[in-house]
Design a protein around this motif. Structure first.
Motif, PDB file in Angstrom:
ATOM      1  N   ALA A  85       3.919  -3.132   9.502  1.00 14.52           N
ATOM      2  CA  ALA A  85       4.307  -1.786   8.819  1.00 14.52           C
ATOM      3  C   ALA A  85       3.288  -0.701   9.420  1.00 14.52           C
ATOM      4  O   ALA A  85       3.576   0.305   9.549  1.00 14.52           O
ATOM      5  CB  ALA A  85       4.173  -1.788   7.250  1.00 14.52           C
ATOM      6  N   THR A  86       1.863  -1.060   9.507  1.00 16.92           N
ATOM      7  CA  THR A  86       1.096  -0.083   9.788  1.00 16.92           C
ATOM      8  C   THR A  86      -0.487  -0.780   9.872  1.00 16.92           C
ATOM      9  O   THR A  86      -0.549  -2.054   9.995  1.00 16.92           O
ATOM     10  CB  THR A  86       0.779   0.958   8.321  1.00 16.92           C
ATOM     11  N   SER A  87      -1.609   0.136   9.873  1.00 19.11           N
ATOM     12  CA  SER A  87      -2.869  -0.623  10.146  1.00 19.11           C
ATOM     13  C   SER A  87      -3.916   0.235   9.168  1.00 19.11           C
ATOM     14  O   SER A  87      -3.707   1.373   9.049  1.00 19.11           O
ATOM     15  CB  SER A  87      -3.228  -0.281  11.638  1.00 19.11           C
ATOM     16  N   PHE A  88      -4.734  -0.630   8.663  1.00 14.66           N
ATOM     17  CA  PHE A  88      -5.960   0.034   7.835  1.00 14.66           C
ATOM     18  C   PHE A  88      -7.075   0.377   8.494  1.00 14.66           C
ATOM     19  O   PHE A  88      -8.370   0.045   8.244  1.00 14.66           O
ATOM     20  CB  PHE A  88      -6.071  -0.946   6.705  1.00 14.66           C
ATOM     21  N   VAL A  89      -6.888   0.843   9.563  1.00 16.93           N
ATOM     22  CA  VAL A  89      -7.991   1.426  10.556  1.00 16.93           C
ATOM     23  C   VAL A  89      -8.521   2.699  10.307  1.00 16.93           C
ATOM     24  O   VAL A  89      -7.777   3.533   9.389  1.00 16.93           O
ATOM     25  CB  VAL A  89      -7.680   1.563  12.249  1.00 16.93           C
ATOM     26  N   HIS A  90      -9.696   2.927  10.413  1.00 14.72           N
ATOM     27  CA  HIS A  90     -10.307   4.397  10.074  1.00 14.72           C
ATOM     28  C   HIS A  90      -9.406   5.503  10.619  1.00 14.72           C
ATOM     29  O   HIS A  90      -9.254   5.486  11.841  1.00 14.72           O
ATOM     30  CB  HIS A  90     -11.695   4.633  10.260  1.00 14.72           C
TER      31      HIS A  90
END
Length: 310
Positions: A57-62
């Protein structure tokens, strides 16, 4: 009902494969114009409805590094319970904290097979990346999460050039051994060829990894993605990353163009009589819709052919 190729089985290939859909994360992360969170949520829902068993779904990157994915938490909340089963990329423990807060059950880490890309993508040396990932993977496993490990630049690096097979195997196995259930081998800039695929898979199996622990992540920069997929199928690989409509690239490697298109992969698998569980026309329709949202046509050959035949 979409057109479908005639099915002709080829001996020695798997009976079934799993398509690991990366369009919402890898496909959209390089888009310069921000895509509305509601559109992203609809994209994920449509892909799941088309029968894709895994949708990252997505990424928790900054947000500073990948602004397109700054809405990760909002997207996961919008997806609700369905989103908790969608894998999310986490770069470090802080990213893991956010994923845990939102009830994620599957995470992925993203390492590099080369020193240069580790520095540019992770701001770590090749060896330092393992120290960064180790506590993230340990905590995720302790919390009952499944962990996938990506290793990028497996076939070539835009700064370092060709990457020795034994170097890729060494890095990949170290990442996997942190506690991952699967290792995805990325041709980040699309320079791999069929024989190279055979050699790389052989290198990993000789190092003690089993075929079912490996996945392939091809880019079609030089038009080799399907040839490389067929080579991997002959080696017994049964999980393939793909992006609906061929969306994607890498924000840190300008020579990395689109991922292997999900539709192109499905067309080939269908022709080979390999089960995949995906409704081709639904994915095509989804990619046409997303192309409209992005304001440009899909690069997928199958999308262009089937959308034009309606």
């Amino acid at each position: 009902m979409s057109e479908l190729p005639m099915t002709v089985r080829v001996d020695g290939l798997p009976d079934r494969v799993t398509i690991y859909e990366v369009g919402p994360r890898d496909g959209l992360q390089n888009e310069k114009a921000l895509v509305d969170t509601g559109v992203k949520a609809e994209f994920v829902r449509r892909l799941l409805a088309a029968g894709l068993p895994i949708v990252e779904a997505t990424s928790f990157v900054h947000p500073r590094w990948v602004p397109q994915l700054a809405d990760a938490a909002d997207l996961m909340e919008l997806l609700g319970p369905a989103g908790q089963d969608c894998p999310v990329l986490v770069p470090n423990e802080r990213g893991l904290d956010r994923a845990l807060e939102l009830g994620a059950r599957h995470i992925a880490i993203f390492g590099s097979a080369t020193e240069t890309f580790a520095q540019k993508n992770l701001n770590r040396s090749l060896d330092e990346q393992f120290a960064m990932f180790e506590p993230t993977v340990r905590r995720a496993r302790d919390a009952g999460l499944d962990v996938r490990a990506y290793v990028s630049m497996c076939f070539g690096d835009p700064w370092a050039g060709a990457v020795p097979v034994d170097q890729v195997v060494g890095v990949g196995k170290r990442l996997f051994d942190l506690g991952a259930s699967q290792l995805s081998l990325g041709d980040t800039i699309g320079v791999g060829t069929a024989g190279h695929v055979t050699a790389l898979v052989g290198g990993f199996t000789e190092a003690g990894m089993s075929i079912d622990q490996l996945a392939m992540h091809f880019h079609d920069t030089y038009g080799q993605a399907l040839a490389n997929t067929l080579s991997a199928l002959r080696a017994g690989i049964t999980t393939y990353d793909a992006s609906a409509g061929g969306l994607g690239g890498c924000p840190y490697a300008k020579s990395a163009t689109g991922n292997l298109a999900t539709e192109d992969l499905v067309w080939m698998l269908t022709g080979l009589g390999i089960e995949h569980g995906v409704d081709l026309q639904q994915v095509v329709d989804t990619s046409v819709w997303m192309a409209g949202q992005l304001g440009r046509p899909s690069p997928s050959a199958v999308v262009r052919a089937l959308a034009g035949s309606d």
